[in-house]
Design an enzyme around this catalytic site. Structure first.
Site, mmCIF file in Angstrom:
data_model
loop_
_atom_site.group_PDB
_atom_site.id
_atom_site.type_symbol
_atom_site.label_atom_id
_atom_site.label_comp_id
_atom_site.label_asym_id
_atom_site.label_seq_id
_atom_site.Cartn_x
_atom_site.Cartn_y
_atom_site.Cartn_z
ATOM 1 N N SER A 1 0.847 -1.187 0.000
ATOM 2 C CA SER A 1 0.000 0.000 0.000
ATOM 3 C C SER A 1 0.890 1.247 0.000
ATOM 4 O O SER A 1 1.679 1.416 -0.917
ATOM 5 C CB SER A 1 -0.961 -0.044 1.189
ATOM 6 O OG SER A 1 -2.000 0.892 1.015
ATOM 7 N N ASP B 1 -9.274 -4.319 -6.164
ATOM 8 C CA ASP B 1 -8.780 -3.365 -5.175
ATOM 9 C C ASP B 1 -9.576 -2.065 -5.280
ATOM 10 O O ASP B 1 -9.434 -1.307 -6.239
ATOM 11 C CB ASP B 1 -7.289 -3.104 -5.399
ATOM 12 C CG ASP B 1 -6.626 -2.378 -4.239
ATOM 13 O OD1 ASP B 1 -7.329 -1.637 -3.525
ATOM 14 O OD2 ASP B 1 -5.409 -2.555 -4.047
ATOM 15 N N HIS C 1 -7.687 -5.025 -1.671
ATOM 16 C CA HIS C 1 -6.626 -4.462 -0.837
ATOM 17 C C HIS C 1 -6.573 -5.267 0.458
ATOM 18 O O HIS C 1 -7.020 -4.815 1.521
ATOM 19 C CB HIS C 1 -6.931 -2.989 -0.576
ATOM 20 C CG HIS C 1 -5.732 -2.133 -0.385
ATOM 21 N ND1 HIS C 1 -4.914 -1.728 -1.411
ATOM 22 C CD2 HIS C 1 -5.189 -1.588 0.744
ATOM 23 C CE1 HIS C 1 -3.949 -0.964 -0.952
ATOM 24 N NE2 HIS C 1 -4.083 -0.874 0.374
#
Length: 319
Positions: free
Chosen positions: A183, A273, A302
């Site tokens: 991330s 995501d 995610h």
């Protein structure tokens, strides 16, 4: 399969839509010159946490604009010298975490460096000093001041400086230093490798901080990117400055830094995501000119990508 973003065949050639400032290269050369002119004044403080096979330290160094930056440093006791190292970066607003989840790399003979991003959840200093907005988000911090004061400029430089510190440690082989993260950490790993060309391998999991205008146009300026919407609502409600704002954000868009990467790259992407849209990740990946590979998870977002941490460990172990 359901689609959250563009079809995969389009993602493979997608080049991003966020503007690249005309002086982008000069901006980062000026930034790197500033970083190199700062004495890092590295300090190692033995941690209360210790294990038999490695030494654990709190590492402090001075970044640009005088901020003292904190990182965890784990040095294996019995590893050959010089040995490889990995520099790790954490997710947005978080911190370097506990010691125990870094010990696997130390057990493999890596020195491990894990940075706390300034102004987020760890122990690094945020010296501030900008005019205008400081509301919540770090992406938008500095948008109303000089481009050289954007906070992520400083954080990207911190990542490169920590990599340089790792390379200068006498026990570390400077030719075998890697960067990794997920991330925000995935974006920082790419930025680190772009600004420190000696990084040999990069493992980036669903990187953040890429192709901001694409996030906006997908109506996904929420969660990690919510501050984009906040900025327009509070400071430009008629969007009279929209082109200016996205061009300014282009200085800290990792897709524009990606062509500078020299080391081999492994990226993991989930096509569902909804935090960091897949197209924004492909925008960065597709601009990488160095050897690269991507593991694609069609049904994942995610979140944990099954098997990918093992892939990363084996990828970095071959450094």
């Amino acid at each position: 399969m359901p689609l959250l973003d563009k079809p995969l065949e389009q993602l493979r050639s997608y080049e991003g839509i966020n503007p690249r400032p005309d002086d982008f290269d000069a901006y980062w050369e000026r930034a790197l010159t500033e970083m190199r002119n700062v004495s890092p004044d590295v300090e190692l403080v033995p941690s209360a946490f210790q294990v038999p096979f490695a030494e654990c330290f709190d590492l402090y160094f001075t970044g640009v604009r005088g901020a003292r930056i904190h990182a965890k440093y784990i040095r294996p006791r019995a590893a050959a010298e010089p040995h490889p190292a990995v520099v790790q970066f954490h997710g947005y607003t978080m911190h370097s975490g506990d010691w125990q989840d870094k010990l696997g790399y130390a057990a493999l003979g890596f020195s491990v460096f894990v940075m706390d991003c300034r102004g987020q959840g760890g122990r690094s200093e945020d010296t501030g000093g900008i005019k205008g907005n400081t509301h919540h988000g770090h992406i938008i911090r500095g948008l109303d001041d000089e481009p050289d004061l954007m906070l992520f400029r400083h954080i990207y430089l911190d990542s490169a400086e920590l990599a340089g510190i790792a390379m200068r440690m006498p026990e570390v082989d400077p030719q075998r230093v890697a960067a990794m993260g997920g991330s925000q950490g995935g974006g920082l790993a790419l930025a680190c490798a772009a600004l420190e060309p000696g990084i040999a391998r990069v493992a980036s999991t669903y990187p953040f901080l890429s192709d901001y205008r694409r996030v906006w146009e997908m109506d996904m300026a929420k969660d990690a990117y919510a501050e984009l919407r906040t900025y327009f609502r509070l400071f430009d409600p008629l969007h009279k400055r929209e082109e200016e704002v996205f061009t300014r954000l282009g200085y800290i868009d990792i897709q524009h830094l990606a062509p500078r990467i020299c080391g081999e790259v492994l990226m993991g992407v989930g096509l569902m995501d909804a935090i960091c849209p897949p197209s924004t990740q492909f925008a960065a990946f597709n601009k990488i000119k160095a050897p690269k590979q991507m593991d694609i998870y069609p049904d994942y977002g995610h979140e944990g990508l099954p098997g990918f941490p093992d892939r990363v460990l084996q990828f970095l172990s071959g450094i």
